[in-house]
Design a protein around this motif. Sequence first.
Motif, PDB file in Angstrom:
ATOM      1  N   LEU A 222     -10.365  -5.119  -0.350  1.00  0.00           N
ATOM      2  CA  LEU A 222      -9.295  -5.951  -0.694  1.00  0.00           C
ATOM      3  C   LEU A 222      -9.733  -7.377  -0.193  1.00  0.00           C
ATOM      4  O   LEU A 222     -10.335  -7.810   0.802  1.00  0.00           O
ATOM      5  CB  LEU A 222      -8.074  -5.720  -0.060  1.00  0.00           C
ATOM      6  CG  LEU A 222      -7.412  -4.442  -0.439  1.00  0.00           C
ATOM      7  CD1 LEU A 222      -5.859  -4.167   0.373  1.00  0.00           C
ATOM      8  CD2 LEU A 222      -7.032  -4.054  -1.798  1.00  0.00           C
ATOM      9  N   ARG A 240       2.700  -8.265   1.295  1.00  0.00           N
ATOM     10  CA  ARG A 240       2.466  -7.298   0.339  1.00  0.00           C
ATOM     11  C   ARG A 240       1.099  -6.907   0.495  1.00  0.00           C
ATOM     12  O   ARG A 240       0.913  -5.516   0.221  1.00  0.00           O
ATOM     13  CB  ARG A 240       2.512  -8.086  -1.180  1.00  0.00           C
ATOM     14  CG  ARG A 240       3.972  -8.346  -1.560  1.00  0.00           C
ATOM     15  CD  ARG A 240       4.065  -8.737  -3.064  1.00  0.00           C
ATOM     16  NE  ARG A 240       3.624 -10.147  -3.052  1.00  0.00           N
ATOM     17  CZ  ARG A 240       4.345 -11.271  -3.177  1.00  0.00           C
ATOM     18  NH1 ARG A 240       5.824 -10.884  -2.958  1.00  0.00           N
ATOM     19  NH2 ARG A 240       3.734 -12.207  -3.403  1.00  0.00           N
ATOM     20  N   VAL A 241       0.177  -7.422   1.000  1.00  0.00           N
ATOM     21  CA  VAL A 241      -1.220  -7.038   1.282  1.00  0.00           C
ATOM     22  C   VAL A 241      -1.063  -6.102   2.339  1.00  0.00           C
ATOM     23  O   VAL A 241      -1.815  -5.025   2.522  1.00  0.00           O
ATOM     24  CB  VAL A 241      -2.139  -7.925   1.405  1.00  0.00           C
ATOM     25  CG1 VAL A 241      -3.633  -7.443   2.012  1.00  0.00           C
ATOM     26  CG2 VAL A 241      -2.253  -9.157   0.371  1.00  0.00           C
ATOM     27  N   GLU A 244       0.196  -2.573   1.101  1.00  0.00           N
ATOM     28  CA  GLU A 244      -0.747  -2.155   0.341  1.00  0.00           C
ATOM     29  C   GLU A 244      -1.826  -1.316   1.478  1.00  0.00           C
ATOM     30  O   GLU A 244      -2.070  -0.222   0.912  1.00  0.00           O
ATOM     31  CB  GLU A 244      -1.321  -2.965  -0.500  1.00  0.00           C
ATOM     32  CG  GLU A 244      -2.382  -2.232  -1.300  1.00  0.00           C
ATOM     33  CD  GLU A 244      -3.149  -3.267  -2.412  1.00  0.00           C
ATOM     34  OE1 GLU A 244      -4.216  -2.805  -3.244  1.00  0.00           O
ATOM     35  OE2 GLU A 244      -2.926  -4.376  -2.543  1.00  0.00           O
ATOM     36  N   THR A 247      -0.142   1.817   2.895  1.00  0.00           N
ATOM     37  CA  THR A 247      -0.055   2.936   1.865  1.00  0.00           C
ATOM     38  C   THR A 247      -1.410   3.475   1.861  1.00  0.00           C
ATOM     39  O   THR A 247      -1.753   4.539   1.771  1.00  0.00           O
ATOM     40  CB  THR A 247       0.254   2.331   0.268  1.00  0.00           C
ATOM     41  OG1 THR A 247       1.570   1.719   0.565  1.00  0.00           O
ATOM     42  CG2 THR A 247       0.307   3.412  -0.659  1.00  0.00           C
ATOM     43  N   LEU A 248      -2.481   2.703   1.853  1.00  0.00           N
ATOM     44  CA  LEU A 248      -4.004   3.321   1.688  1.00  0.00           C
ATOM     45  C   LEU A 248      -4.260   4.158   3.108  1.00  0.00           C
ATOM     46  O   LEU A 248      -4.954   5.116   3.118  1.00  0.00           O
ATOM     47  CB  LEU A 248      -5.128   2.298   1.679  1.00  0.00           C
ATOM     48  CG  LEU A 248      -4.990   1.582   0.294  1.00  0.00           C
ATOM     49  CD1 LEU A 248      -5.861   0.184   0.430  1.00  0.00           C
ATOM     50  CD2 LEU A 248      -5.630   2.431  -0.635  1.00  0.00           C
TER      51      LEU A 248
END
Length: 263
Positions: A222, A240-241, A244, A247-248
């Motif tokens: 990212l 938000r990052v 993310e 989630t990964l």
Amino acid sequence: MIGAMTARVGLSAAGIRHGYQGLSVLDGIDLSVPAGQVTVLVGPSGCGKSTMLGILGGLIRPDAGTVAITGTPAEDCLNPLTYVFQDFALLPWRSVEGNVALVLEHTEMPAAARAQRVAEVLELTGLSDFATAWPRQLSGGMRQRVGIARALAVRPAVLLMDEPLSALDAQTRDLLLEEFVRMIAATGLTTVYVTHNLGEATRLGQQIVVLGRRPGRVRQILTIDRPLAERLPGDDDLARVEAELWTLLRADALAAERELVHD
């Protein structure tokens, strides 16, 4: 003074594989560390983040693959690749300035030039008023600042940081993180930073490399195209990052709890 000249050097890794006692830890890592940027390595425990950092810095010879420096270090660079570890590793019988000066004493620099460079990095790290203090008189955060000042004194081309805030309490960690942001933004220093803390990753990382669980492979990269000085705690875009990233990583992190750690 340390400045943008240090940003001319990056790193390139190709086909990195490594294991311990027959256990594969890293498998087929290809990675580019851009000059003048902060690359953050994140991943579950045991995925090989610290092993990869050691390989990038030349402390560990990989079983396969190559690492190359891209670009040319500045003329005043005394050590192209320099580490900051979790452990402060200060000599208790040396003052703050004595600990920083240690890395310059084997060089041919004149004494006046060494003293000037020590003074510069103490100012950069906010330690000028503590130059004559002893390590035992300093807080954990201040001791880590000394370790960073010592690393910067050699004017490295690439700074390698292995969870440098993990041993600190939450408040000290947050304060020192802001100092990292300020120092890295001021120097333009190419940095590779290993952390489990996703907040640290988004606050510092311009390239965030997500490694999967053992054997570590690059799952995703990212990028955050935003100057470090413009990133603020609580920023919605960074949140938000961070979401993310979690989630990964979440499934791998849960699975890694049950595995042998080689991180």
